[in-house]
Design an enzyme around this catalytic site. Structure first.
Site, PDB file in Angstrom:
ATOM      1  N   HIS A 141       0.847  -1.205   0.000  1.00 13.82           N
ATOM      2  CA  HIS A 141       0.000   0.000   0.000  1.00 13.82           C
ATOM      3  C   HIS A 141       0.881   1.253   0.000  1.00 13.82           C
ATOM      4  CE1 HIS A 141      -3.296   2.697   1.559  1.00 13.82           C
ATOM      5  NE2 HIS A 141      -2.250   3.293   2.103  1.00 13.82           N
ATOM      6  N   GLU A 142       1.902   1.264   0.870  1.00 13.55           N
ATOM      7  CA  GLU A 142       2.773   2.443   0.948  1.00 13.55           C
ATOM      8  C   GLU A 142       3.559   2.632  -0.349  1.00 13.55           C
ATOM      9  OE1 GLU A 142       2.273   4.503   3.163  1.00 13.55           O
ATOM     10  OE2 GLU A 142       1.041   3.196   4.406  1.00 13.55           O
ATOM     11  N   HIS A 179       1.513   4.358  -2.914  1.00 11.35           N
ATOM     12  CA  HIS A 179       1.564   5.821  -2.771  1.00 11.35           C
ATOM     13  C   HIS A 179       2.776   6.381  -3.499  1.00 11.35           C
ATOM     14  CE1 HIS A 179      -1.768   6.782  -0.202  1.00 11.35           C
ATOM     15  NE2 HIS A 179      -1.371   6.020   0.806  1.00 11.35           N
ATOM     16  N   GLU A 210      -6.341   7.273  -0.625  1.00  8.87           N
ATOM     17  CA  GLU A 210      -6.226   6.021   0.145  1.00  8.87           C
ATOM     18  C   GLU A 210      -6.879   4.858  -0.590  1.00  8.87           C
ATOM     19  OE1 GLU A 210      -4.408   5.363   2.861  1.00  8.87           O
ATOM     20  OE2 GLU A 210      -3.694   7.403   2.548  1.00  8.87           O
TER      21      GLU A 210
END
Length: 283
Positions: free
Chosen positions: A131-132, A135, A202
């Site tokens: 997930h990071e 980003h 998100e």
């Protein structure tokens, strides 16, 4: 290209808000001074805000020797995502959370608390770090760090306006109630600007992280577990600097009320539902 446009809009909106408070404090001269300061802060945020945030959280850089399994996990996921290897940091905090920062994929960093390493399984942790890295791949990290830096500055300037009063465009003192209103509404407006971008970001990072890890169920499970464990375990730096909360994978701020209403994170239930819909058996 779209994220570059979002960054420009964000910087313009927060700069305008900064100038409005400057006008409140010192009339036209205050507005011009605020504009100059905002330009300087945007420049500073672009180049140095990632280092400032990492220092704020006392994040310690790790490598293949000091944290072999965690570092190898990030290395594998970065390879899956087609990204350069980011710098990897650990934060000595019991609260489970993680974030990414930096101005671009070539100058990125990912950070996780020791709490999240203790709470999650290796499979779930892979989902979180994917997930990071999503980003990073989407170039969201610049938006996060700039908005965190500028929102903090707006809060300080608004408090200054409340304590010392303000001047109208002719230099006359304004109603002290106006200073109080600015001190309350300006940080709220900055939060709304952050919220408008963060919630959609998100969802996209969840989707991108599921694709990088190839395991949407793992990220869904991680989000549920983080939410359960994070309750009652404060992330002290985030409580002291709430403008940085939107950088985290899960909202680290305690309490409800306005903080919950203007949360920069979508509801965990909705995030989990979207991820589970991506699972192979659900297609």
């Amino acid at each position: 290209m779209f994220n570059i446009m979002k960054t420009a809009i964000l910087m313009a909106a927060i700069t305008a808000l900064f100038m409005a408070i400057g006008a409140m404090v010192g009339g036209r001269a205050g507005m011009m001074l605020a504009f100059i300061v905002a330009l300087g802060m945007n420049f500073f945020s672009y180049w140095f805000s990632d280092k400032m945030v990492l220092k704020m959280y006392n994040a310690q850089e790790v490598d293949a020797r000091s944290a072999p399994r965690f570092y190898a996990m990030v290395e594998e996921l970065a390879r899956n995502a087609g990204l350069p290897m980011p710098k990897v940091y650990l934060i000595e905090e019991a609260a489970p959370n993680a974030f990414a920062t930096g101005r671009n994929p070539e100058h990125a960093a990912v950070a996780a608390t020791t709490g999240i390493l203790n709470v999650l399984s290796e499979r779930e942790l892979r989902g979180v770090m994917a997930h990071e890295l999503a980003h990073v791949k989407h170039r969201d990290i610049l938006i996060s760090t700039i908005s965190a830096t500028m929102a903090g500055a707006i809060s300080m300037l608004a408090n200054f306006a409340m304590m010392f009063g303000g001047r109208d465009e002719n230099g006359r003192p304004v109603n002290p109630l106006a200073g109080i209103a600015v001190a309350i509404l300006a940080p709220l407006a900055a939060s709304l600007i952050q919220m408008a971008i963060s919630r959609a970001r998100e969802f996209e990072a969840d989707r991108g992280g599921a694709e990088i890890s190839g395991d949407p169920q793992a990220l869904a499970s991680a989000l549920q577990k983080i939410q359960r464990y994070a309750q009652g375990i404060p992330l002290h730096t985030a409580e002291e600097h709430p403008e940085t909360a939107q950088m985290m994978i899960m909202n680290p701020l305690s309490g409800g009320g306005l903080r919950g209403l203007f949360s920069t994170h979508p509801a965990t239930e909705e995030r989990v539902a979207r991820l589970m819909a991506m699972s192979p058996g659900q297609r």
